[in-house]
Write a protein that holds these residues in place. Structure first.
Motif: not given
Length: 74
Positions: A33-35, A37-38
């Motif tokens: 899920n941090s993708q 942000f990236w």
């Protein structure tokens, strides 16, 4: 047979399909899920300034070609 033109929408969709989907599917799945942000960070840091540079170069030339004329002259 009607002539088909390569429109701006076609270019944007092809970039999304090629760059963001095909090449980034496995790394994005590994990140989780941090993708998101990236992706947003990449858009702000790379794609937004790149778009502004290209639009400035395209508006520099008065002819109809714009960015095409800049590339041809380079």
């Amino acid at each position: 047979m009607a002539h088909k033109k390569f429109r701006l929408v076609d270019a944007i969709l092809s970039i999304i399909c090629i760059v963001f989907v095909c090449e980034a599917a496995a790394p994005a799945a590994a990140i989780g899920n941090s993708q998101f942000f990236w992706w947003i960070l990449l858009i702000v840091i790379f794609l937004l300034p790149y778009g502004l540079i290209v639009s400035e170069l395209a508006s520099t030339y008065d002819t109809d070609g714009g960015l095409y004329d800049w590339v041809r002259n380079a």
